[in-house]
Write an enzyme that holds these catalytic residues in place. Structure first.
Site, PDB file in Angstrom:
ATOM      1  N   ASP A  61       9.820   3.290  33.484  1.00 13.18           N
ATOM      2  CA  ASP A  61       8.937   4.468  33.437  1.00 13.18           C
ATOM      3  C   ASP A  61       9.495   5.514  32.477  1.00 13.18           C
ATOM      4  O   ASP A  61       8.744   6.185  31.770  1.00 13.18           O
ATOM      5  CB  ASP A  61       8.813   5.112  34.825  1.00 13.18           C
ATOM      6  CG  ASP A  61       8.066   4.226  35.804  1.00 13.18           C
ATOM      7  OD1 ASP A  61       7.641   3.124  35.394  1.00 13.18           O
ATOM      8  OD2 ASP A  61       7.927   4.631  36.974  1.00 13.18           O
ATOM      9  N   TRP A 194      36.246  43.576  41.744  1.00 10.85           N
ATOM     10  CA  TRP A 194      37.490  43.419  42.488  1.00 10.85           C
ATOM     11  C   TRP A 194      37.228  43.768  43.962  1.00 10.85           C
ATOM     12  O   TRP A 194      36.582  44.784  44.258  1.00 10.85           O
ATOM     13  CB  TRP A 194      38.574  44.332  41.901  1.00 10.85           C
ATOM     14  CG  TRP A 194      39.827  44.308  42.725  1.00 10.85           C
ATOM     15  CD1 TRP A 194      40.788  43.346  42.718  1.00 10.85           C
ATOM     16  CD2 TRP A 194      40.221  45.288  43.702  1.00 10.85           C
ATOM     17  NE1 TRP A 194      41.760  43.653  43.643  1.00 10.85           N
ATOM     18  CE2 TRP A 194      41.437  44.839  44.266  1.00 10.85           C
ATOM     19  CE3 TRP A 194      39.664  46.471  44.175  1.00 10.85           C
ATOM     20  CZ2 TRP A 194      42.108  45.547  45.257  1.00 10.85           C
ATOM     21  CZ3 TRP A 194      40.334  47.181  45.167  1.00 10.85           C
ATOM     22  CH2 TRP A 194      41.556  46.712  45.682  1.00 10.85           C
ATOM     23  N   LYS A 469      52.265  31.111  44.566  1.00 14.37           N
ATOM     24  CA  LYS A 469      51.024  31.884  44.472  1.00 14.37           C
ATOM     25  C   LYS A 469      51.024  32.447  43.063  1.00 14.37           C
ATOM     26  O   LYS A 469      51.857  33.292  42.721  1.00 14.37           O
ATOM     27  CB  LYS A 469      51.010  33.007  45.506  1.00 14.37           C
ATOM     28  CG  LYS A 469      49.778  33.889  45.388  1.00 14.37           C
ATOM     29  CD  LYS A 469      49.817  34.994  46.417  1.00 14.37           C
ATOM     30  CE  LYS A 469      48.658  35.956  46.224  1.00 14.37           C
ATOM     31  NZ  LYS A 469      48.783  37.117  47.107  1.00 14.37           N
ATOM     32  N   ASP A 471      49.540  34.565  40.280  1.00 18.94           N
ATOM     33  CA  ASP A 471      48.645  35.727  40.178  1.00 18.94           C
ATOM     34  C   ASP A 471      48.347  36.074  38.723  1.00 18.94           C
ATOM     35  O   ASP A 471      49.035  35.610  37.787  1.00 18.94           O
ATOM     36  CB  ASP A 471      49.322  36.911  40.898  1.00 18.94           C
ATOM     37  CG  ASP A 471      48.337  37.892  41.499  1.00 18.94           C
ATOM     38  OD1 ASP A 471      47.163  37.862  41.120  1.00 18.94           O
ATOM     39  OD2 ASP A 471      48.773  38.705  42.347  1.00 18.94           O
ATOM     40  N   ASN A 473      46.776  39.802  37.077  1.00 22.50           N
ATOM     41  CA  ASN A 473      46.246  41.056  37.597  1.00 22.50           C
ATOM     42  C   ASN A 473      45.603  42.011  36.608  1.00 22.50           C
ATOM     43  O   ASN A 473      45.535  43.215  36.885  1.00 22.50           O
ATOM     44  CB  ASN A 473      47.349  41.785  38.366  1.00 22.50           C
ATOM     45  CG  ASN A 473      47.469  41.250  39.783  1.00 22.50           C
ATOM     46  OD1 ASN A 473      46.502  41.271  40.533  1.00 22.50           O
ATOM     47  ND2 ASN A 473      48.620  40.728  40.139  1.00 22.50           N
ATOM     48  N   ASP A 540      41.065  40.173  47.376  1.00 14.41           N
ATOM     49  CA  ASP A 540      42.033  41.122  47.919  1.00 14.41           C
ATOM     50  C   ASP A 540      41.443  41.890  49.090  1.00 14.41           C
ATOM     51  O   ASP A 540      42.151  42.646  49.763  1.00 14.41           O
ATOM     52  CB  ASP A 540      42.477  42.108  46.830  1.00 14.41           C
ATOM     53  CG  ASP A 540      43.645  41.549  46.025  1.00 14.41           C
ATOM     54  OD1 ASP A 540      44.188  40.509  46.414  1.00 14.41           O
ATOM     55  OD2 ASP A 540      43.995  42.164  44.991  1.00 14.41           O
TER      56      ASP A 540
HETATM   57  C1  DGJ Z   1      47.105  40.831  43.716  1.00 13.96           C
HETATM   58  C2  DGJ Z   1      46.960  39.772  44.768  1.00 13.96           C
HETATM   59  O1  DGJ Z   1      45.633  39.409  44.923  1.00 13.96           O
HETATM   60  C3  DGJ Z   1      47.597  40.275  46.045  1.00 13.96           C
HETATM   61  O2  DGJ Z   1      47.391  39.375  47.090  1.00 13.96           O
HETATM   62  C4  DGJ Z   1      49.055  40.503  45.803  1.00 13.96           C
HETATM   63  O3  DGJ Z   1      49.679  39.296  45.507  1.00 13.96           O
HETATM   64  C5  DGJ Z   1      49.233  41.496  44.660  1.00 13.96           C
HETATM   65  N1  DGJ Z   1      48.499  41.103  43.492  1.00 13.96           N
HETATM   66  C6  DGJ Z   1      50.679  41.627  44.310  1.00 13.96           C
HETATM   67  O4  DGJ Z   1      50.876  42.409  43.218  1.00 13.96           O
END
Ligand code: DGJ
Length: 743
Positions: A61, A194, A469, A471, A473, A540
């Site tokens: 088809d 954020w 962890k 990060d 920022n 956060d």
């Molecule tokens: C941003 C992260 O999302 C937090 O959980 C923490 O780890 C701070 N940074 C630390 O600076």
């Protein structure tokens, strides 16, 4: 063209090969478990056009289906929105997936379809090149087994020599996804910021171009790289949905186009306008992957299909249960020390945590966010004996040891910056904007990624780290550190590739290492980062009520097994809201449960309740993390929010119900569960009450008793029982009997 296998006329649709080609017509049929995608190469016209994406149909088809052509007149882009990979050039006026500038400054491309080939049973490539200029581009389609996902990406090559000069790729999308014909369209996406990630919005798709994206150098909290399209009447469990996503972690752009003629398509690519890539003769560029799926069974099914794909084809360790972690950030902020972390670790272990994560503040001269980033050695005042004693104590307590790092960043007040001020993203005669007092290291530079890798290897080895962890920022500014020529902004794409390189190398050096991706919460959540990390720090914002909205948006594409969620203190430090411990737990138990409060200040009664709830979570964890998820009631739907999980083998069902605020009014109806076979019987593991799948889905689960007042919640656990097994206890009235007779 190659001669790939074709479906035999008698083969049932379900067993059809994933890629089928009819050479005579140039038609290709991609078959997923429950959908079909059809395209057709037109060699005479030098293009590949889209034919169908939706319910399954046979190749016999597919070859007969017409391509949707617009009226042909001297103003028309006759194939706008219909081509598989539109380029600039010829009578095209829609969104191009490919836009270039050749060395002579010209842009039009004239395509020739070279061939189509099967690179594997499930992998098709269509090779195109410019008729006279030295540029080729290959379109890849892959159909991973078992699901409804199609993966697409493109690869460009400058096929010329030095005399041809460089080619600038102005737009270099991974894929352009044309949609079928429908009379109306709705666009779904998440937006936010954020601590406010994941706000889901579905609204009418306007005629024109609707662009979502990030110019921030990372995926961003403000939008997430996926969109859904539906005809406007689709619901959680019914109706057509097409969802497309991008597996990349830098800047990005998704453009949904609706032409005046009603054609709808979505272009998905890395970078944003002005993110140009230069190809020197002989050079190639391969885009990230774009994922696309169709389902006829609503947004819930689309989400579950994404979850399944991410689990089966993207996540590095999908079968592992994620540990209950403790993270010190909200308890001690930057003021960490060996003593206060050991005190927290002892409480965490007592409650049942399995992983202890030391957050920010442990390194260099890190007193606060103004200094130390980049100097990844233990802070001499806070950890004078290094991290080993803490790590050893954490292990003695029976937990794994995790550590916070932010390797892509540097404070100007750091040894690293003093040694290598040129390593940061900057433009030499411009001020380098600091955000959170930090600058971004340019991970598109090999010397920077080499440093990062060596530093992290040393750190992981020295402190015997089990979990990072990771990060990130701040967003990019003044990006284009090398400042050299027209494609300086390629760092918006290439930084993330440098990051991937470091993550991939680190993981191969330490196969036991697990990584949580974080960017000030959910600023870098996407299928690209999830290919080399194990979970993400969702937000956060740890307010358990706000989290319900964030988690609802998150779940549209991402599974519970990557959604890290902590129980923190009350009142919540961000919102000031007081929330009972049980509600905080129930909210976090919908994902990967963690603890993030100052446990030294929790009362004995709170700690006892927490320990009981952690035991309950460990019991339901396989169902939540590996099961199928059904969003029963969305946060904006009324007084209740509810999510249901069904274990992979169907034997257990978990329901979480929350009522953030109360008020006088009629009692909400029973919760109609989903995905249960009607004939199966389920016993409530806490009350002993038994009901059939038919009753639970048809009549519903009577609402569990909720404590009075705001922020009330409940957890219901059901276990499948053999019909007749055990004594059904006091089945009340109407729900006691299966429609059509006792079960
Ligand atoms: C941003 C992260 O999302 C937090 O959980 C923490 O780890 C701070 N940074 C630390 O600076």
């Amino acid at each position: 063209m190659t001669t790939p296998p074709t479906a035999s006329a008698s083969s049932p649709l379900g067993a059809a090969p994933p890629v089928q080609v009819d050479e005579a017509s140039g038609t290709v049929l991609l078959r997923t478990a429950d959908s079909a995608y059809v395209l057709r190469a037109d060699r005479a016209a030098g293009t590949v056009r889209h034919v169908h994406w939706g319910d399954p149909l046979p190749l016999a088809d597919a070859v007969l289906l017409p391509v949707w052509a617009e009226h042909d007149n001297s103003f028309a882009g006759r194939w706008d929105g219909v081509e598989e990979y539109p380029h600039e050039g010829g009578a095209r006026f829609g969104v191009p997936a490919l836009e270039v500038r050749f060395a002579d400054g010209s842009s039009p491309v004239e395509a020739t379809v070279q061939d189509m080939a099967l690179l594997a049973d499930d992998h098709l490539v269509i090779r195109l090149h410019d008729r006279v200029r030295p540029l080729s581009w290959h379109l890849h389609y892959r159909v991973p087994a078992g699901g409804d996902m199609i993966e697409r990406w493109a690869e460009f090559t400058h096929t010329g020599t030095g005399d041809d000069g460089d080619i600038l790729l102005l737009r270099h999308d991974c894929a352009h996804w044309p949609m079928p014909r429908r009379s109306g369209w709705r666009l779904g996406a998440v937006h936010g910021g954020w601590s406010a990630e994941g706000r889901l919005e579905r609204s009418r798709l306007a005629v024109g171009e609707t662009a979502l994206g990030s110019r921030r150098g990372h995926t961003s909290h403000h939008a997430n790289p996926w969109v859904s399209l539906d005809p406007g009447d689709t619901g959680e469990e019914h109706g057509d949905v097409w969802t497309v996503a991008l597996a990349a972690s830098g800047s990005w752009r998704i453009t949904a186009q609706r032409t005046a003629a009603g054609r709808v398509s979505v272009a998905v690519g890395e970078g944003h306008e002005g993110t140009e890539l230069r190809l020197a003769p002989g050079q190639s560029h391969r885009t990230a992957v774009s994922l696309g799926l169709h389902t006829a069974h609503g947004f819930g099914a689309a989400g579950r299909a994404f979850h399944r794909h991410l689990r089966e084809h993207v996540l590095p360790h999908p079968r592992e249960l994620r540990p209950v972690l403790y993270n010190s950030w909200e308890a001690t902020s930057f003021q960490v020390s060996e003593d206060n972390q050991i005190a927290l670790a002892r409480h965490a272990a007592e409650l049942g945590a399995e992983l202890f994560v030391l957050d920010d503040g442990w390194f260099g001269g890190r007193e606060d966010d103004r200094s130390g980033l980049g100097d990844w050695t233990p802070h001499p005042g806070r950890f004078p004996r290094g991290l080993r004693p803490l790590a050893d104590e954490v292990r003695r307590l029976g937990m794994a040891f995790g550590l916070w790092v932010e390797p892509e960043m540097v404070n100007a007040d750091s040894e690293l910056y003093r040694r290598h001020p040129d390593w940061v993203l900057h433009t030499p005669d411009r001020a380098a904007t600091e955000l959170r007092n930090q600058l971004v290291l340019d991970f598109s530079r090999p010397e920077v990624t080499t440093w990062a890798l060596e530093t992290l290897r040393r750190l992981v080895e020295e402190a015997s780290v089990d979990f990072l962890k990771w990060d990130f920022n701040r967003s990019f500014t003044e990006a284009g550190a090398r400042g050299s020529g027209p494609d300086a902004r390629r760092v918006h794409v290439e930084h993330a590739r440098g990051l991937y390189h470091v993550l991939d190398q680190l993981r191969s050096s330490f196969p036991q290492l697990r990584i949580e991706a974080c960017a000030g919460g959910g600023g870098r959540v996407d299928p690209g980062i999830l290919h080399r990390t194990d979970q993400v720090w969702t937000s956060d914002n740890t307010d358990a009520v706000d989290r319900l909205t964030i988690q609802h948006g998150f779940s549209q594409v991402y599974p519970a097994c990557v959604m890290s969620a902590w129980v923190t203190d009350s009142p919540n430090p961000l919102t000031g809201r007081s929330v009972p411990l049980r509600f905080r737990f129930h909210s976090a138990m919908a994902g990967v449960l963690g603890l993030g409060g100052d446990l030294t200040r929790w009362t004995a009664a709170e700690r006892a309740e927490a320990a009981e709830l952690i035991r309950a979570y460990k019991d339901i964890r396989p169902v939540v993390q590996h099961g199928r998820q059904f969003r029963l009631l969305a946060p904006e739907e009324g007084p209740l929010t509810a999510v249901q999980y069904v274990a992979e083998d169907g034997d257990r069902v978990v329901v979480l119900v929350w009522r953030p605020s109360t008020g006088f009014g009629p009692e909400p109806p029973p919760l109609r569960l989903r995905g249960l076979p009607p004939e199966a019987r389920y016993r409530d593991e806490d009350t002993g009450l038994e009901r059939s799948g038919a009753t639970l889905t048809g009549f519903g689960l009577p609402l569990p008793a909720l404590p009075p007042g705001d922020c009330a919640s409940a957890l219901v656990r059901l276990r499948r029982v053999e019909p007749g097994a055990g004594a059904p206890v006091g089945e009340p009235s109407a729900s006691a009997v299966l429609p059509g007779g006792p079960g």
